[in-house]
Design an enzyme around this catalytic site. Structure first.
Site: not given
Length: 340
Positions: A162, A42, A245, A132, A159, A14-16
């Protein structure tokens, strides 16, 4: 030879998760082995880490006894199941989901604000990473809070998509293209068009009329600051920005503080970059300053002309980096320096 640690990254595709791996590498975290964990879909794929090829493993089959630290960012439902399993196996979990944030027995940590709370990981073997929007706000507010106290704050967040995930980025891009080409748009991720629009709605609506995203900022601010008397009035807005953000913060302090005094506090404040030149472009924005960067940027520092104890701030930060991955890695750095 300095000690090295085995690190499991849960949600590595994932992105994070991808950003966590990148930040571990960038900051020279003393990794011995890194285990990239994801769903069975995956498993078997390959990624690069420290010039080595790492094969993604199936989370469901992983033995957490192999790892001393687990960085979790695969969703609350995954953390609910696997974080206790990892902790029981002796792997200290740093969880980036909402699953454990409001548990009184689990520390909720922003390293620039309450690093001492990391010591409480021993109760359950889990440390929670805040939302976040809360992280960047409290990094900016901590020096002021320590100097003069904070009675009340009003905050409006703007925000990036993403924060919702890759599907939201895709929807913004597709809608933007469709609008520019006079095509009919579809709304699958958000209830209304996000391209060229703003939505005063993040997460579910609660009985008090606020959204859960807004109430997170109330609950988390009070827990992290250790002060239930701070009054927080939030409005959370989704904007057509991909990364970063932004927040308009209006403080009411307990003692008077001037703009000059705020600037002096920020000179030695960790994690903060002030960009406040009071001319065209002399301020931070999500796309041009914060995206891909680590600091929390503070701009538009000014006294509130409507309130004798008021200070206004514009605060911008990359929600995937400081708002998630970087904060988690910083917690891990303190953990290995002081506790394990």
């Amino acid at each position: 030879m300095s000690k090295k640690y085995n690190v499991a990254v849960v949600g590595a595709t994932g992105a994070v998760g991808v950003t966590m791996l990148a930040i571990l590498e960038e900051r020279g975290f003393p990794v011995d082995n890194v285990y990239a964990l994801a769903s069975s879909r995956s498993a078997g794929k390959e990624i690069q880490f420290n010039d080595k090829t790492i094969v993604i493993e199936d989370l469901a089959e992983f033995d957490f006894k192999k790892a001393q630290i687990g960085l979790f960012s695969a969703g609350a439902s995954i953390s609910k199941v696997y974080a206790p399993i990892a902790a029981e196996a002796g792997c200290v979990v740093i969880d980036n989901t909402s699953q454990f944030r409001y548990d009184d027995h689990i520390p909720l940590v922003v390293p620039e604000v309450n690093p001492e709370k990391i010591a409480n990981y021993k109760d359950h073997g889990i440390i929670a990473n805040p939302n976040c929007s809360t992280i960047q706000m409290l990094v900016a507010l901590k020096p002021i809070y320590d100097a003069v106290g904070i009675d009340r704050l009003n905050v409006a967040t703007y925000q990036a998509v993403s924060g919702t995930g890759k599907e939201a980025i895709d929807e913004l891009n597709q809608q933007s293209s469709d609008i520019l080409n006079d095509e009919i748009i579809s709304c699958d991720v958000y209830p209304k068009q996000i391209a060229f629009n703003v939505l005063p709605h993040i997460d579910v609506f609660l009985d008090n009329g606020y959204t859960k995203e807004e109430m997170k900022m109330v609950w988390e601010t009070q827990k992290i600051m250790g002060d239930d008397n701070i009054k927080v009035n939030p409005t959370a807005v989704r904007v057509p920005v991909i990364y970063g953000h932004s927040e308009a913060i209006h403080l009411e302090t307990k003692k008077k503080i001037t703009v000059q005094e705020v600037n002096e506090l920020y000179k030695n404040a960790p994690g903060i970059t002030v960009l406040d030149d009071r001319n065209d472009g002399g301020y931070a924005t999500a796309a041009t300053e914060s995206a891909g960067q680590d600091p929390v940027f503070v701009s538009r520092i000014r006294e509130d002309i409507s309130h004798p104890m008021g200070i206004n701030l514009w605060v911008v930060s990359d929600n995937v980096r400081k708002g998630a991955a970087l904060n988690s890695v910083q917690i891990a750095e303190i953990l290995i320096q002081k506790y394990i």
